[in-house]
Design a protein around this motif. Structure first.
Motif, short mmCIF file in Angstrom:
data_model
loop_
_atom_site.label_atom_id
_atom_site.label_comp_id
_atom_site.label_asym_id
_atom_site.label_seq_id
_atom_site.Cartn_x
_atom_site.Cartn_y
_atom_site.Cartn_z
N ARG A 116 0.90 -1.28 -0.12
CA ARG A 116 -0.02 -0.20 -0.02
C ARG A 116 0.74 1.25 -0.04
NH1 ARG A 116 -4.42 1.48 -2.28
NH2 ARG A 116 -5.62 2.80 -1.18
N ILE A 158 -3.57 3.74 6.33
CA ILE A 158 -2.70 3.87 4.98
C ILE A 158 -3.91 3.17 3.75
CG2 ILE A 158 -0.51 4.04 5.88
CD1 ILE A 158 0.14 1.21 4.81
N THR A 190 2.04 1.61 -3.70
CA THR A 190 1.28 2.14 -4.62
C THR A 190 0.75 3.49 -4.41
OG1 THR A 190 -0.72 1.19 -3.22
CG2 THR A 190 0.37 -0.07 -4.86
N LYS A 191 0.92 3.96 -2.96
CA LYS A 191 0.68 5.25 -2.65
C LYS A 191 1.62 6.40 -2.80
CE LYS A 191 -2.69 6.20 0.63
NZ LYS A 191 -3.17 6.29 1.81
#
Length: 507
Positions: free
Chosen positions: A474, A504, A477-478
């Protein structure tokens, strides 16, 4: 007045000639990419040759501007202290001096602001910077810079294109002068009597120098290994394809729970980068001592003592890694980080492992068997029995995929015991890489030890591992790949992992 008009017309003609010459050069070369390193004056462009060519682009000077620059520099050499020892703002100081010299020359010559800025660029470059290769030192994509001798082009190890030739080279007097300048900048001394020097520049770049042709037969040389002020994070290593998400989650759990890790690999395979990255998983309250020849480890931890070796000078005593390691053991650290084991300090390091100190280090070897041979043979000579304290060996390789040279963690091997019959280690290959895919067996001795330590069952451990994988993915991807974000997540995860996962966006 007619003479002034004639001078300006001549300069204008020279400018047009330069523009025409630049246009012809541009047409002849196919450019892959171009980026600024000191805008608006210095750029790097990569030319599509085989292999690619690394070109430094700087403002072109007319003959008149070259003569003026030479005059300005000669006068500055005569009137200022080149060390700038008593100057707090060398940039401002230089500009004031140059402006005063322009005024002295203004009876004969007047310059436009653009031309004055161009002259000032070269003055700053040569007096405060590193001369003709200053733009390369500013390039964040350049990892290493090498001068192999006079009349030979400088080479750069580029993050994207690997080792490539540049359009910069020095003649013998220029190169020798640069060697002395680099030694002075590092606060050290080099001479024909002591022609080799290992040091660090003020910005922490690692420096190796040789002067003359006795020890390096083609002439003086320098190699600069650039220090990354903001270290590469584990999330970035996932993005680069060096590690899989599962490998980083595994190392996160291993480091946090006290596994001893020895990162192995050949030259320029990213061993120190990996050491720096996985060290970010050390619990923030832990006491850490790091031991290096030159400063490359960079942590956000407060309770950290970074220590460096020192060569003997002027009759003084040298401080070696062995001395620093002995001192470190008296400081009661929980984690000991050693830049690279290569000598007698290795024996003490493995004794420290055996007595409960958690250690992370690197070694120059390209397989688990090579690690054993490297450590148990001369000059290191560690008894094989001591290697039983080692838990994990990640093996780094530099490989070619298509036309690109990349770094990959080819294996993560766990040490499960000693094979005395064959004088080697018993190992478990947990992760492996085959172009370009990672495989995870799932059978881990380190996980068993973590379950015993934390009193967890197998299902609980699997859930914990899966949650860390989700969090890392995560974050990736962020775009949460920076040093600060990762340090904050690691710190807060120890307090409330469920809350971090919710925050998140994990599931």
């Amino acid at each position: 007045m007619p003479e002034e008009k004639e001078g300006k017309a001549r300069e204008r003609e020279e400018e047009i000639e330069l523009q025409v010459q630049e246009a012809i050069e541009e047409e002849e070369k196919k450019e892959i990419e171009r980026y600024a390193v000191n805008e608006p004056y210095a750029y790097i462009r990569i030319i599509d040759t085989s292999p690619p060519l690394y070109e430094v682009l700087e403002p072109k000077l007319s003959n008149g501007e070259k003569e003026l620059l030479k005059e300005i520099k000669n006068r500055l050499y005569e009137t200022i202290d080149m060390s700038f020892a008593s100057v707090t703002e060398p940039d401002e100081f230089l500009r004031e001096k140059v402006e005063a010299l322009f005024k002295d020359l203004s009876m004969e010559l007047s310059l436009s602001p653009e031309r004055m800025d161009k002259i000032m660029y070269y003055v700053r470059r040569d007096f405060i910077g590193y001369g003709k290769f200053d733009p390369i030192t500013r390039d964040k994509m350049a990892e290493d810079i090498s001068a192999d001798g006079p009349g030979i082009p400088l080479y750069v190890y580029h993050r994207k294109y690997g080792s490539i030739e540049t359009n910069v080279q020095f003649d013998k007097p220029e190169l020798d002068a640069m060697i002395y300048k680099l030694a002075q900048r590092s606060g050290r001394h080099i001479s024909m009597a002591k022609p080799l020097l290992d040091a660090s520049l003020p910005n922490k770049d690692r420096l190796q120098l040789s002067i003359g042709s006795e020890v390096t037969t083609r002439g003086s040389t320098f190699t600069i290994r650039k220090f990354k002020e903001i270290p590469i994070t584990p999330i970035e290593l996932i993005d680069y394809g060096t590690f899989s998400v599962e490998m980083i989650a595994y190392l996160w759990m291993a480091v946090e729970n006290g596994s001893n890790i020895l990162i192995s690999g050949g030259t320029a395979t990213g061993k120190t980068t990996v050491l720096n990255a996985v060290s970010m998983f050390i619990p923030p309250e832990s006491k850490i001592v790091s031991i290096e020849d030159t400063r490359e480890i960079n942590l956000s931890h407060q309770n950290w003592i970074p220590s460096l070796t020192r060569e003997a000078e002027e009759g003084g005593r040298s401080i070696e890694m062995f001395d620093l390691l002995k001192a470190a053991l008296r400081q009661r650290p929980e984690y000991i980080l050693v830049g690279e084991v290569r000598g007698k300090e290795a024996y003490t390091l493995f004794q420290a492992m055996a007595t409960g100190h958690i250690t992370l280090s690197t070694v120059h070897a390209d397989s688990a068997d090579a690690v054993v041979k490297r450590l148990t043979k001369a000059p290191i000579d560690i008894p094989l029995m001591l290697l039983d304290s080692l838990d994990i060996i990640p093996i780094q390789r530099s490989v070619k995929i298509g036309n690109k040279r990349v770094r990959r963690c080819a294996q993560i091997v766990e040490v499960t015991g000693i094979d005395f019959d064959n004088d080697t280690l018993k190992t478990n290959e947990l992760f492996s890489w085959r172009p370009d895919k990672f495989t995870f067996t799932g059978k881990s001795n380190v996980f068993v030890e973590i379950m015993d330590k934390l009193i967890m069952n197998e299902n609980e451990l699997k859930n914990e591992f899966a949650r860390r994988v989700r969090i890392l993915e995560r974050m990736r991807t962020k775009g949460m790949d920076d040093f600060e974000s990762l340090s904050k997540i690691v710190f807060e995860y120890r307090i409330n992992p469920e809350e971090i996962e919710k925050r998140i966006g994990g599931t």
